[in-house]
Design a protein around this motif. Structure first.
Motif, mmCIF file in Angstrom:
data_model
loop_
_atom_site.group_PDB
_atom_site.id
_atom_site.type_symbol
_atom_site.label_atom_id
_atom_site.label_comp_id
_atom_site.label_asym_id
_atom_site.label_seq_id
_atom_site.Cartn_x
_atom_site.Cartn_y
_atom_site.Cartn_z
ATOM 1 N N ILE A 41 -34.612 7.115 17.848
ATOM 2 C CA ILE A 41 -35.305 5.801 17.952
ATOM 3 C C ILE A 41 -35.290 5.120 16.382
ATOM 4 O O ILE A 41 -34.959 3.778 16.403
ATOM 5 N N GLN A 175 -45.296 14.762 19.918
ATOM 6 C CA GLN A 175 -45.488 13.111 19.672
ATOM 7 C C GLN A 175 -45.288 13.214 17.952
ATOM 8 O O GLN A 175 -44.660 12.384 17.252
ATOM 9 N N ILE A 178 -42.106 13.471 17.159
ATOM 10 C CA ILE A 178 -41.126 12.230 17.438
ATOM 11 C C ILE A 178 -41.191 11.359 16.382
ATOM 12 O O ILE A 178 -40.364 10.825 15.769
ATOM 13 N N THR A 179 -42.581 11.189 15.611
ATOM 14 C CA THR A 179 -42.775 10.328 14.546
ATOM 15 C C THR A 179 -42.043 10.705 13.381
ATOM 16 O O THR A 179 -41.702 9.795 12.663
ATOM 17 N N ILE A 182 -38.482 9.821 13.649
ATOM 18 C CA ILE A 182 -38.324 8.373 13.343
ATOM 19 C C ILE A 182 -38.223 8.103 11.961
ATOM 20 O O ILE A 182 -37.542 7.419 10.914
ATOM 21 N N GLN A 294 -47.606 1.589 27.843
ATOM 22 C CA GLN A 294 -47.356 2.165 26.580
ATOM 23 C C GLN A 294 -45.956 1.199 25.879
ATOM 24 O O GLN A 294 -46.027 0.903 24.780
ATOM 25 N N GLN A 295 -45.193 1.041 26.944
ATOM 26 C CA GLN A 295 -44.157 0.302 26.508
ATOM 27 C C GLN A 295 -44.298 -1.237 26.134
ATOM 28 O O GLN A 295 -43.721 -1.919 25.178
ATOM 29 N N ASN A 300 -41.601 -0.641 20.439
ATOM 30 C CA ASN A 300 -40.287 -0.081 20.215
ATOM 31 C C ASN A 300 -39.572 -1.448 19.572
ATOM 32 O O ASN A 300 -38.520 -1.008 18.974
ATOM 33 N N MET A 303 -40.126 -0.188 16.292
ATOM 34 C CA MET A 303 -39.357 1.176 15.993
ATOM 35 C C MET A 303 -37.724 0.984 15.868
ATOM 36 O O MET A 303 -37.090 1.492 15.133
ATOM 37 N N ASN A 331 -46.968 5.564 10.761
ATOM 38 C CA ASN A 331 -46.839 5.942 12.339
ATOM 39 C C ASN A 331 -47.172 7.722 12.245
ATOM 40 O O ASN A 331 -48.127 8.072 12.990
ATOM 41 N N PHE A 401 -51.435 1.899 17.310
ATOM 42 C CA PHE A 401 -50.593 2.196 18.459
ATOM 43 C C PHE A 401 -50.601 3.920 18.208
ATOM 44 O O PHE A 401 -50.660 4.560 19.347
ATOM 45 N N GLY A 406 -49.447 5.611 21.623
ATOM 46 C CA GLY A 406 -48.446 6.692 21.393
ATOM 47 C C GLY A 406 -48.755 8.065 21.948
ATOM 48 O O GLY A 406 -48.176 8.387 23.017
ATOM 49 N N TRP A 410 -48.552 10.043 26.381
ATOM 50 C CA TRP A 410 -47.769 11.162 27.109
ATOM 51 C C TRP A 410 -49.116 12.443 27.348
ATOM 52 O O TRP A 410 -49.153 13.263 28.323
ATOM 53 N N ASN A 433 -41.220 5.540 31.645
ATOM 54 C CA ASN A 433 -41.145 5.322 30.252
ATOM 55 C C ASN A 433 -39.691 4.807 29.820
ATOM 56 O O ASN A 433 -39.761 3.824 28.969
#
Ligand code: BGC
Length: 522
Positions: A41, A175, A178-179, A182, A294-295, A300, A303, A331, A401, A406, A410, A433
């Motif tokens: 991402i 999650q 994930i952050t 990123i 969420q999207q 994004n 992101m 984030n 978020f 975020g 999930w 998603n």
């Protein structure tokens, strides 16, 4: 005592077992799947703002960028090939997550992780050595296939491995990774962009090999989950493994429940059509609406395109990558706040607070950009204070978020599905998603070009809609055992008409059987 496990004071079941170093190790390794998703991402936006990369693969974008800054800044990145590069990954991930569900079920979670890792590796190598645009796109499609496999299997793996008391924390850990992924990608982009000779983008893209190798090697040493072993008839092996995972000898209660749960879910012949039954209407609605919303927060856009966006509003390449590093750090930090607060303040509070925060920031950012760039996209001189205000509000938006939509995007679906529909419903959540991640990635640059600052108002509109949706339709799930989740729908003013008494499925927590039904208010 009802069925397997013993019942503690509040009616919730408890199995013996602790957070063993073994389970911690397996979960940390497995969570690396999130790291890779995050890395992907974070990497594309930074790379697409590196001039040497643009000059080589997207010369028309590069030329537009080199033109006088008095020309329309909103449209300088509007290129179909460039957006195809970014979003091809999500389409590939969507397709492969459907394929992965069969591999995961029939051959175990571990094999899906292994496939995921290998596909990531190959994709990262092709990208790192790319000479033509098609190599970039093929590489990204392979990364996407890898993500599809990993995202299908890793959350399942974590949920099945974790002792039930720590399952929530470990889920948000996914999650968190994930952050972190990123952020790592953004930091690397920042430094690689400075490499003389302009080949830093090769390191950024090829760097995905590192986390990919970790998950590939990790999956070779990880054990499969007891649930998966039982599902495939390896009962004795599963019992031995469960003892090791839980760090206690007496696992018979949990083991019996796992066997029972597996029998029940295997009795369901058509999990997909089962999902369409009236009593699962609230679950199906949430499985679709939560990832969709969420999207539609627009996260994004930040992101993927933070550096591009910051460039557009007048920062130089270096400053804009730095700003992206700042948003990446916010984030991660705000996700930690969510881990701390989600069981104290509740999901609804976080959803509504985060929504309000995002809405205010989107309005301010739209106003700032509109005021400076107007409708024709010509900024003139951009004062420093202006840049600081825009970055500050983008950071406050990201924080909003990161502690609401975020992780909850999930977490909430994963805790409301009863076992008999869990895997099918979870696939829907993942697919929705991915579809909307793809759509936003695909149309953002064109939308920026045509809607200009109004783009932020489109997302602001959706934030209002989703907050109203949460307020009216989403019951609070904080502190409610998963196997008792049926009560939140039965006592809900709207959903109660779909979920009648006795109509509701077992609502079993993953790995628990129906044998405790008698202890609760079902
Ligand atoms: C979302 C991603 C997003 C990320 C940002 C995840 O929950 O699914 O689309 O990029 O959060 O941290």
């Amino acid at each position: 005592m009802a069925g397997g496990g013993f019942v503690v004071g509040d009616g919730q079941k408890a199995y013996p077992g602790k957070l063993t170093p073994f389970v911690l190790f397996t979960c940390v390794v497995a969570a690396m799947g999130g790291l890779i998703f995050g890395y992907d991402i974070g990497i594309s936006g930074g790379v697409t703002s590196m001039p040497s990369f643009l000059r080589r693969f997207f010369p028309s974008v590069y030329e537009k960028q080199q033109e006088d800054a008095t020309t329309n800044q909103y449209c300088q990145y509007d290129s179909p090939t460039l957006t195809l590069f970014t979003s091809s990954l999500y389409l590939a991930a969507l397709i492969s997550s459907l394929v992965a569900s069969t591999v995961t079920r029939k051959f175990g979670r571990r094999l899906s992780m292994l496939f995921g890792g290998i596909l990531f590796c190959v994709g990262a190598l092709i990208n790192g050595f790319a000479k033509h645009v098609w190599m970039l796109i093929v590489g990204r499609i392979l990364l996407g296939f890898g993500i599809g496999f990993a995202n299908q299997s890793v959350p399942l793996y974590l949920s099945e491995m974790a002792p039930y008391k720590y399952r929530g924390a470990l889920n948000i850990g996914f999650q968190l990774s994930i952050t972190i992924g990123i952020l790592v990608a953004e930091v690397l982009n920042y430094f690689f962009a400075k490499i003389k000779g302009g080949w830093g983008w090769r390191l950024s893209l090829g760097g995905a090999v590192v986390p990919a190798l970790i998950i590939t090697l990790g999956s070779l040493v990880l054990p499969d989950t007891p649930n998966s072993m039982i599902e495939r008839g390896k009962h004795e092996e599963a019992k031995t493994k469960l003892r090791r995972i839980r760090g206690v000898d007496d696992v018979s209660q949990e083991f019996d429940d796992l066997v029972q749960a597996s029998k029940e879910s295997q009795a369901i012949e058509h999990p997909w059509t089962n999902l369409l039954r009236r009593k699962y209407r609230p679950h199906l609605t949430m499985a679709i609406m939560i990832p969709f919303f969420q999207q539609l927060t627009g996260i994004n856009v930040i992101m993927f395109y933070a550096p591009v966006l910051f460039n557009t509003i007048g920062f130089t390449t270096d400053a804009s990558l730095m700003s992206a590093v700042v948003t990446g750090s916010v984030n991660v930090a705000a996700t930690l706040v969510s881990i701390y607060g989600v069981d104290k303040w509740g999901r609804r509070f976080l959803f509504l607070e985060g929504g309000t925060q995002m809405l205010i920031c989107q309005a301010v950012v739209a106003a700032c950009i509109g005021a400076k760039f107007g409708v024709d996209g010509t900024p003139g001189e951009l004062p420093k204070w202006y840049a600081i205000v825009v970055v500050t509000f983008i950071c406050i938006y990201v924080a909003g978020f990161a502690w609401s939509w975020g992780p909850l995007g999930w977490l909430v679906p994963s805790e409301i599905f009863p076992l008999e529909i869990r895997s099918a419903a979870q696939s829907i959540t993942v697919s929705v998603n991915m579809i909307f991640t793809f759509i936003i990635a695909q149309i953002f640059l064109t939308m920026l070009c045509h809607l200009k600052f109004g783009l932020f108002l489109v997302f602001a509109f959706f934030v209002v809609v989703m907050s109203i949706f949460v307020y009216i339709f989403l019951p609070e799930t904080k502190g409610i055992p998963i196997e008792e989740m049926g009560q939140v729908w039965r006592s809900h003013w709207y959903w109660s008409r779909f979920v009648e008494d006795g109509e509701y499925g077992n609502g079993l927590e993953m790995g628990k059987s129906s044998s405790n039904q008698g202890t609760k208010h079902v």
